[in-house]
Design a protein around this motif. Sequence first.
Motif, PDB file in Angstrom:
ATOM      1  N   SER A 198      35.763  29.315 -39.332  1.00 11.50           N
ATOM      2  CA  SER A 198      34.755  28.098 -39.023  1.00 11.50           C
ATOM      3  C   SER A 198      34.242  28.341 -37.663  1.00 11.50           C
ATOM      4  O   SER A 198      32.841  27.919 -37.208  1.00 11.50           O
ATOM      5  CB  SER A 198      35.478  26.690 -39.108  1.00 11.50           C
ATOM      6  N   ALA A 199      34.774  29.032 -36.715  1.00 11.56           N
ATOM      7  CA  ALA A 199      34.633  29.283 -35.224  1.00 11.56           C
ATOM      8  C   ALA A 199      35.116  30.284 -34.774  1.00 11.56           C
ATOM      9  O   ALA A 199      36.533  30.274 -35.007  1.00 11.56           O
ATOM     10  CB  ALA A 199      34.722  27.749 -34.528  1.00 11.56           C
ATOM     11  N   LEU A 200      34.837  30.881 -33.780  1.00 14.33           N
ATOM     12  CA  LEU A 200      35.254  31.882 -33.010  1.00 14.33           C
ATOM     13  C   LEU A 200      35.300  31.848 -31.376  1.00 14.33           C
ATOM     14  O   LEU A 200      34.212  32.577 -30.927  1.00 14.33           O
ATOM     15  CB  LEU A 200      34.990  33.407 -33.533  1.00 14.33           C
ATOM     16  N   PRO A 201      35.757  30.699 -30.643  1.00 22.83           N
ATOM     17  CA  PRO A 201      35.463  30.395 -29.410  1.00 22.83           C
ATOM     18  C   PRO A 201      36.071  31.496 -28.330  1.00 22.83           C
ATOM     19  O   PRO A 201      37.138  31.902 -28.749  1.00 22.83           O
ATOM     20  CB  PRO A 201      36.256  29.140 -29.094  1.00 22.83           C
ATOM     21  N   VAL A 202      34.937  31.853 -27.670  1.00 24.24           N
ATOM     22  CA  VAL A 202      35.687  33.122 -26.628  1.00 24.24           C
ATOM     23  C   VAL A 202      34.941  32.684 -25.284  1.00 24.24           C
ATOM     24  O   VAL A 202      34.330  31.704 -24.999  1.00 24.24           O
ATOM     25  CB  VAL A 202      34.842  34.449 -27.031  1.00 24.24           C
ATOM     26  N   GLU A 203      35.770  33.316 -24.290  1.00 26.08           N
ATOM     27  CA  GLU A 203      35.164  33.198 -22.710  1.00 26.08           C
ATOM     28  C   GLU A 203      34.978  34.741 -22.364  1.00 26.08           C
ATOM     29  O   GLU A 203      35.373  35.664 -22.929  1.00 26.08           O
ATOM     30  CB  GLU A 203      36.363  32.773 -22.044  1.00 26.08           C
ATOM     31  N   PHE A 204      34.221  34.924 -21.288  1.00 28.43           N
ATOM     32  CA  PHE A 204      33.626  35.984 -20.754  1.00 28.43           C
ATOM     33  C   PHE A 204      33.109  35.758 -19.356  1.00 28.43           C
ATOM     34  O   PHE A 204      32.775  34.671 -19.201  1.00 28.43           O
ATOM     35  CB  PHE A 204      32.768  36.632 -21.582  1.00 28.43           C
TER      36      PHE A 204
END
Length: 415
Positions: free
Chosen positions: A396-402
């Motif tokens: 449903s979602a794939l939250p990432v940081e960068f």
Amino acid sequence: MTKRPQGGCPVHQLGGARFQQNPAELYRDMRRQHGGIAPVLLEGGVPAWLVIGYRELHQVTSNPALFARDSRRWNAWGRIPQDWPLLPMIGYEQPSVLYTEGPEHQRRAGVISDALGGVDTYELRDHCEQFADGLIDSFCGTRRADLIADYAHPLPLLVLVRIFGIPDAEGPALVQAINAMMDGGEDALRAQEHLHTSMRQLLAAKRRRPGPDITSRMVHHVAGYTDEEITQDLMVLMAAGHQPTAGWMGNTLRLMLTDDRFAASLSGGRRSIGQAMNEVLWEDTPTQNFAGRFATRDIQIGGARIQTGDLLVLGLAAANADPQVRPDARSLAEGNNAYLSFSHGDHRCPYPAQEIAESIARAGVEVLLDRLPDVRLAVPDDALVWRRSAWLRGLSALPVEFTPTPVVGRGAGPR
């Protein structure tokens, strides 16, 4: 009509929490209780059979004389309401290539393969990279993104819209419609009508002004099919081209972000991208189940007594995990392409379509890792939620940081 098995064995609902979060465990339970074919209930308590054995699925898809594709053969139509949300997946008298049989199917599939085969691979790759850069430009300075909503879902459709000759501005509405159809909710029938109208308008435009695109090649093919037949096939191609490709890309990114075996690729290496994509087709194939085949006579297969007109749903993901072909589930030879993720037999996904999907998914993963080399998951792995669908496997979602990176300004502009 499908019967409940003897001995008190449960008939599983095709959908729900276990299908959503841990389908592999459910498939193991079903195989232990029923063997290669298990009784299931579709939305509204409609009975069907789920083919979960590799050998059984190969047999069903290889024998169109016993297991046919024309949905008018289904013995359950008398109990299906007009507003049944799965009608877009199992429609009555749908004049698309999905439901044709024999020589007619071969002719229709030939038109589609010719049209898809005309896609220039270099132009396709360029479209993929330009649209990928444009999407990444929209969030690369923000430190956070959802790689499903912001990237994996829109990228395949942007590319498909371009190679089908659809105006770019129509892409977002098509994404919403195709998602609603595949989820099988209350908006499914309305979404199907939107997609039908869009494809009908596209066909009319290409009759007036053809171009170097898939739709024009289908419209002006020497086979000469009716407008409604071409419209239905365009709907199939758009849905089948978008959803599995988006799931393939999203599931590959999830694997590479959560599995230490692929951590090296996040610093720029690309050798493991192909391995990750191949593993996804075995372990988390985006098309989990597909409806289906219809028995042409009473027959016993995989320990199940199938009656004339029964619906058999193809359990592609379950068959890939069958211990008869994979006794050691942990061992997966790189380059092993014996998965059934693209189905099998006459109705297998056409090879040009597979190549287009692979090009889009691979380019999407490569460009993202190039642009955001330190991308990392923003939530614990076990907090990720899978999409609620009995047919598709995707997050449903794939939250990432960068770390924020500069805009490159290479996105493909609208036409």
